[in-house]
Design an enzyme around this catalytic site. Structure first.
Site, PDB file in Angstrom:
ATOM      1  N   TYR A   1      -0.098  33.271 -25.890  1.00 42.55           N
ATOM      2  CA  TYR A   1      -0.519  34.584 -25.404  1.00 42.55           C
ATOM      3  C   TYR A   1      -1.387  34.428 -24.161  1.00 42.55           C
ATOM      4  O   TYR A   1      -1.276  35.192 -23.204  1.00 42.55           O
ATOM      5  CB  TYR A   1      -1.286  35.353 -26.483  1.00 42.55           C
ATOM      6  CG  TYR A   1      -1.508  36.790 -26.061  1.00 42.55           C
ATOM      7  CD1 TYR A   1      -0.580  37.774 -26.378  1.00 42.55           C
ATOM      8  CD2 TYR A   1      -2.611  37.153 -25.284  1.00 42.55           C
ATOM      9  CE1 TYR A   1      -0.747  39.075 -25.950  1.00 42.55           C
ATOM     10  CE2 TYR A   1      -2.788  38.451 -24.848  1.00 42.55           C
ATOM     11  CZ  TYR A   1      -1.862  39.420 -25.187  1.00 42.55           C
ATOM     12  OH  TYR A   1      -2.015  40.705 -24.755  1.00 42.55           O
TER      13      TYR A   1
ATOM     14  N   PHE B   1      10.363  52.462   0.815  1.00 45.10           N
ATOM     15  CA  PHE B   1      11.269  52.049  -0.250  1.00 45.10           C
ATOM     16  C   PHE B   1      10.982  52.964  -1.442  1.00 45.10           C
ATOM     17  O   PHE B   1       9.841  53.370  -1.655  1.00 45.10           O
ATOM     18  CB  PHE B   1      11.126  50.571  -0.641  1.00 45.10           C
ATOM     19  CG  PHE B   1      12.184  50.205  -1.653  1.00 45.10           C
ATOM     20  CD1 PHE B   1      13.506  50.116  -1.274  1.00 45.10           C
ATOM     21  CD2 PHE B   1      11.860  50.059  -2.993  1.00 45.10           C
ATOM     22  CE1 PHE B   1      14.500  49.879  -2.208  1.00 45.10           C
ATOM     23  CE2 PHE B   1      12.849  49.816  -3.932  1.00 45.10           C
ATOM     24  CZ  PHE B   1      14.176  49.720  -3.547  1.00 45.10           C
ATOM     25  N   THR B   2      12.032  53.261  -2.210  1.00 47.60           N
ATOM     26  CA  THR B   2      11.930  54.293  -3.249  1.00 47.60           C
ATOM     27  C   THR B   2      10.734  54.094  -4.187  1.00 47.60           C
ATOM     28  O   THR B   2       9.860  54.950  -4.287  1.00 47.60           O
ATOM     29  CB  THR B   2      13.230  54.346  -4.067  1.00 47.60           C
ATOM     30  OG1 THR B   2      13.555  53.029  -4.511  1.00 47.60           O
ATOM     31  CG2 THR B   2      14.380  54.870  -3.223  1.00 47.60           C
TER      32      THR B   2
ATOM     33  N   ASP C   1       5.158  43.586   1.394  1.00 52.89           N
ATOM     34  CA  ASP C   1       6.162  43.590   0.342  1.00 52.89           C
ATOM     35  C   ASP C   1       7.033  42.360   0.616  1.00 52.89           C
ATOM     36  O   ASP C   1       7.876  42.356   1.515  1.00 52.89           O
ATOM     37  CB  ASP C   1       6.991  44.877   0.397  1.00 52.89           C
ATOM     38  CG  ASP C   1       8.064  44.921  -0.696  1.00 52.89           C
ATOM     39  OD1 ASP C   1       8.427  43.844  -1.219  1.00 52.89           O
ATOM     40  OD2 ASP C   1       8.538  46.019  -1.013  1.00 52.89           O
TER      41      ASP C   1
ATOM     42  N   LYS D   1      14.682  39.189  -6.504  1.00 54.13           N
ATOM     43  CA  LYS D   1      15.526  39.034  -5.316  1.00 54.13           C
ATOM     44  C   LYS D   1      15.424  37.589  -4.819  1.00 54.13           C
ATOM     45  O   LYS D   1      16.033  36.698  -5.400  1.00 54.13           O
ATOM     46  CB  LYS D   1      15.095  40.026  -4.233  1.00 54.13           C
ATOM     47  CG  LYS D   1      15.557  41.462  -4.501  1.00 54.13           C
ATOM     48  CD  LYS D   1      14.723  42.169  -5.516  1.00 54.13           C
ATOM     49  CE  LYS D   1      14.934  43.666  -5.522  1.00 54.13           C
ATOM     50  NZ  LYS D   1      14.156  44.303  -6.603  1.00 54.13           N
TER      51      LYS D   1
ATOM     52  N   ARG E   1      22.543  54.952  -0.686  1.00 55.08           N
ATOM     53  CA  ARG E   1      21.221  54.857  -0.067  1.00 55.08           C
ATOM     54  C   ARG E   1      21.183  55.915   1.025  1.00 55.08           C
ATOM     55  O   ARG E   1      21.277  55.634   2.213  1.00 55.08           O
ATOM     56  CB  ARG E   1      20.983  53.454   0.527  1.00 55.08           C
ATOM     57  CG  ARG E   1      20.995  52.339  -0.490  1.00 55.08           C
ATOM     58  CD  ARG E   1      19.680  52.110  -1.226  1.00 55.08           C
ATOM     59  NE  ARG E   1      19.399  53.028  -2.311  1.00 55.08           N
ATOM     60  CZ  ARG E   1      18.385  52.878  -3.166  1.00 55.08           C
ATOM     61  NH1 ARG E   1      17.550  51.856  -3.083  1.00 55.08           N
ATOM     62  NH2 ARG E   1      18.170  53.751  -4.114  1.00 55.08           N
TER      63      ARG E   1
ATOM     64  N   PHE F   1      18.058  59.319  -8.019  1.00 58.97           N
ATOM     65  CA  PHE F   1      19.339  58.631  -7.818  1.00 58.97           C
ATOM     66  C   PHE F   1      19.790  57.841  -9.040  1.00 58.97           C
ATOM     67  O   PHE F   1      20.976  57.645  -9.250  1.00 58.97           O
ATOM     68  CB  PHE F   1      19.246  57.690  -6.608  1.00 58.97           C
ATOM     69  CG  PHE F   1      18.067  56.766  -6.670  1.00 58.97           C
ATOM     70  CD1 PHE F   1      16.843  57.149  -6.142  1.00 58.97           C
ATOM     71  CD2 PHE F   1      18.172  55.533  -7.277  1.00 58.97           C
ATOM     72  CE1 PHE F   1      15.746  56.305  -6.215  1.00 58.97           C
ATOM     73  CE2 PHE F   1      17.083  54.682  -7.354  1.00 58.97           C
ATOM     74  CZ  PHE F   1      15.855  55.075  -6.829  1.00 58.97           C
TER      75      PHE F   1
HETATM   76  C1  P71 Z   1      17.265  47.027  -4.962  1.00 55.72           C
HETATM   77  C2  P71 Z   1      16.025  47.078  -5.724  1.00 55.72           C
HETATM   78  C3  P71 Z   1      16.072  47.497  -7.163  1.00 55.72           C
HETATM   79  C4  P71 Z   1      16.112  48.969  -7.156  1.00 55.72           C
HETATM   80  C5  P71 Z   1      14.942  49.684  -7.138  1.00 55.72           C
HETATM   81  C6  P71 Z   1      14.979  51.054  -7.038  1.00 55.72           C
HETATM   82  C7  P71 Z   1      16.197  51.678  -6.916  1.00 55.72           C
HETATM   83  C8  P71 Z   1      17.361  50.970  -6.963  1.00 55.72           C
HETATM   84  C9  P71 Z   1      17.314  49.610  -7.070  1.00 55.72           C
HETATM   85  C10 P71 Z   1      13.670  46.814  -5.501  1.00 55.72           C
HETATM   86  C11 P71 Z   1      12.572  46.649  -4.636  1.00 55.72           C
HETATM   87  C12 P71 Z   1      12.762  46.370  -3.245  1.00 55.72           C
HETATM   88  C13 P71 Z   1      11.667  46.272  -2.410  1.00 55.72           C
HETATM   89  C14 P71 Z   1      11.831  46.002  -0.971  1.00 55.72           C
HETATM   90  C15 P71 Z   1      10.215  46.670  -4.242  1.00 55.72           C
HETATM   91  C16 P71 Z   1      11.260  46.794  -5.116  1.00 55.72           C
HETATM   92  C17 P71 Z   1      10.979  47.097  -6.548  1.00 55.72           C
HETATM   93  N1  P71 Z   1      14.911  46.839  -5.052  1.00 55.72           N
HETATM   94  N2  P71 Z   1      10.415  46.419  -2.924  1.00 55.72           N
HETATM   95  O1  P71 Z   1      17.207  46.877  -3.731  1.00 55.72           O
HETATM   96  O2  P71 Z   1      13.982  46.216  -2.717  1.00 55.72           O
HETATM   97  O3  P71 Z   1      11.135  45.947  -7.305  1.00 55.72           O
HETATM   98  O4  P71 Z   1      13.040  46.513  -8.806  1.00 55.72           O
HETATM   99  O5  P71 Z   1      11.548  44.579  -9.282  1.00 55.72           O
HETATM  100  O6  P71 Z   1      10.717  46.875  -9.599  1.00 55.72           O
HETATM  101  O7  P71 Z   1      18.342  47.121  -5.577  1.00 55.72           O
HETATM  102  P1  P71 Z   1      11.643  45.983  -8.834  1.00 55.72           P
END
Ligand code: P71
Length: 470
Positions: free
Chosen positions: A85, A137-138, A228, A271, A395, A462
């Protein structure tokens, strides 16, 4: 021109071919359901590719997030998970990898990127403060807004133009940033939110010169600069290839030089770092770290696991080291480029320059007959799935959501359908199949009608919105 009619891709472009710096040890079968099955699956999913069952997908280019293939060394590392833990050894390995490759002093693990976004937003934003960033970013913007921040886009204008060939379309426009600081005052700026390769702009990089200039400007006003770092390794590759003086520098050194300009970073390790789950927040300020370390136990888990199993942290630590290898990054970005060059050659409208993680089809130019309210990018994603089971992601206007004040749609200039390439998963032959499918949709473009939005949830619509054919 060779006397042989059949040529490899390398020969066609007048060079020797490259190949992936790995071989395949384990395979996962793929299956394509028939056209009638795809029609049915798509209607059941409300024409939203997020709502498809993965078993009904043939080639899954929804995202490069958490979809990468781990290496034999990462899998071996999973077996050394210390599931204590508190104080798991894997946490210390992760901390060491982040310190070495990203250079920040203090590390907070989180379950994924948005966990880290939540923490930094809560700690670093006061209600009513502005958060300038290089395009939204979303999830990032949502967490900034939930913390009371007001996001302001300060990216260069070229980023909003899918046809601009500028090499560093992720750059911050210093004039826009300076104007905001002057208008609102430095005390009303929470921090500058800088993303390495800008996802929504098409995976476009930020130059080293730009981050240094932003650093100088923010330091002058006492404003913090947070990164980021989600796809920062890929950004480092573009600096190596395109910016003066970096061609002989390893990716790892460029990554460090870039991060060293910033005060801290958040990361979706799903990623660049080649893991299926995980994230972190890292920072140089001891006081802020104390606050973050306290908040992480409320929302994620103890500060030495942050919602992750020990084995996940080990896979991440090993993945970070693998992710900065030059041959890995080259083959990853070159695979994306291969697909993009094929489509460009066929005059299919895509965002140029080709970005690091995905090809972004320009749905406005693809379907000039559709207005943005007919959801061209969502429509294109549906058509690609129908053609041969390829899953892509909208997108555009759906992703941009609504203005929290007026309730009207945000209407982004970019209306894109993203073909996102997972790392180390698909081969060149898969890219060929994808390219041919996009071509088929393009040839059918005049007969394509748009969609009607029939349901949307309150947050990040979305993911769960539903559509119908009018
Ligand atoms: C991508 C994603 C995953 C995603 C997130 C939201 C909607 C659709 C798909 C996530 C990112 C990203 C950047 C630049 C932070 C996050 C969040 N991308 N910054 O592209 O691209 O990270 O998904 O691990 O929570 O498909 P998280």
């Amino acid at each position: 021109m060779s006397e042989h009619p059949l040529q490899t891709m390398g020969q066609q472009s007048g060079r020797r071919s490259w190949a992936e710096p790995w071989k395949i040890k384990m395979v996962e079968p793929l299956r394509m359901i028939d056209r009638a099955g795809r029609e049915r699956a798509l209607a059941e999913a409300g024409f939203n590719t997020f709502l498809l069952k993965s078993d009904d997908v043939y080639i899954d280019l929804l995202t490069d997030s958490g979809t990468s293939a781990m290496s034999d060394r990462q899998w071996a590392g999973m077996m050394t998970g210390d599931e204590a833990y508190a104080g798991s050894r894997n946490y210390y390995n992760l901390e060491a990898a982040i310190r070495k490759h990203y250079g920040y002093r203090y590390v907070v693990p989180t379950h994924q990127g948005r966990g880290a976004e939540h923490l930094i937003s809560q700690v670093a934003i006061r209600r009513g403060q502005y958060v300038p960033g290089n395009m939204y970013f979303t999830t990032t913007r949502l967490h900034q807004e939930l913390a009371g921040g007001i996001f302001v886009d300060v990216i260069v204008d070229e980023a909003h133009d899918p046809q601009s060939q500028a090499p560093f379309k992720g750059n911050i426009d210093l004039g826009k940033l300076e104007a905001l600081i002057e208008r609102e005052g430095a005390a009303n700026i929470a921090y500058v939110s800088l993303a390495g390769t800008v996802n929504m702009a098409g995976g476009q990089p930020v130059s080293m010169a730009n981050v240094k200039a932003v650093r100088a400007l923010t330091a002058q006003h006492g404003i913090r600069l947070y990164l980021d770092a989600t796809r920062m390794v890929e950004n480092a590759f573009f600096i190596q290839q395109q910016e003066d003086g970096y061609l002989d520098q390893p990716i790892a050194a460029i990554l460090r030089e870039f991060c060293d300009q910033t005060d801290g970073a958040w990361m979706s390790a799903k990623k660049d770092s080649l893991v299926n789950i995980g994230g972190w927040l890292a920072i140089n300020d001891a006081g802020l770290f104390e606050e973050l370390r306290n908040l992480v136990v409320v929302y994620e888990g103890l500060h030495t696991y942050g919602g992750l199993a020990g084995r996940d942290m080990e896979a991440m630590a090993i993945g970070i080291a693998e992710s900065v290898q030059d041959d890995h990054v080259r083959s990853r970005v070159e695979q994306v480029r291969y697909l993009g060059e094929l489509l460009s050659e066929w005059q299919i409208p895509i965002v140029r320059p080709i970005g690091g993680h995905a090809i972004f089809l320009d749905a406005r130019r693809f379907y000039p007959q559709l207005s943005q309210d007919q959801f061209p990018a969502q429509t294109l994603a549906a058509e690609l799935y129908l053609d041969c089971g390829i899953r892509s992601m909208e997108r555009g206007i759906v992703s941009a959501g609504r203005d929290p004040k007026t309730g009207d749609h945000h209407r982004p200039k970019l209306e894109l359908t993203r073909l996102t390439i997972p790392r180390r998963v698909y081969t060149q032959a898969h890219m060929d199949v994808v390219a041919e499918s996009v071509l088929a949709a393009y040839q059918n473009r005049d007969r394509t009608r748009g969609l009607k939005l029939v349901y949307e949830p309150k947050y990040l619509r979305f993911f769960q919105a539903r559509f119908e054919r009018p």
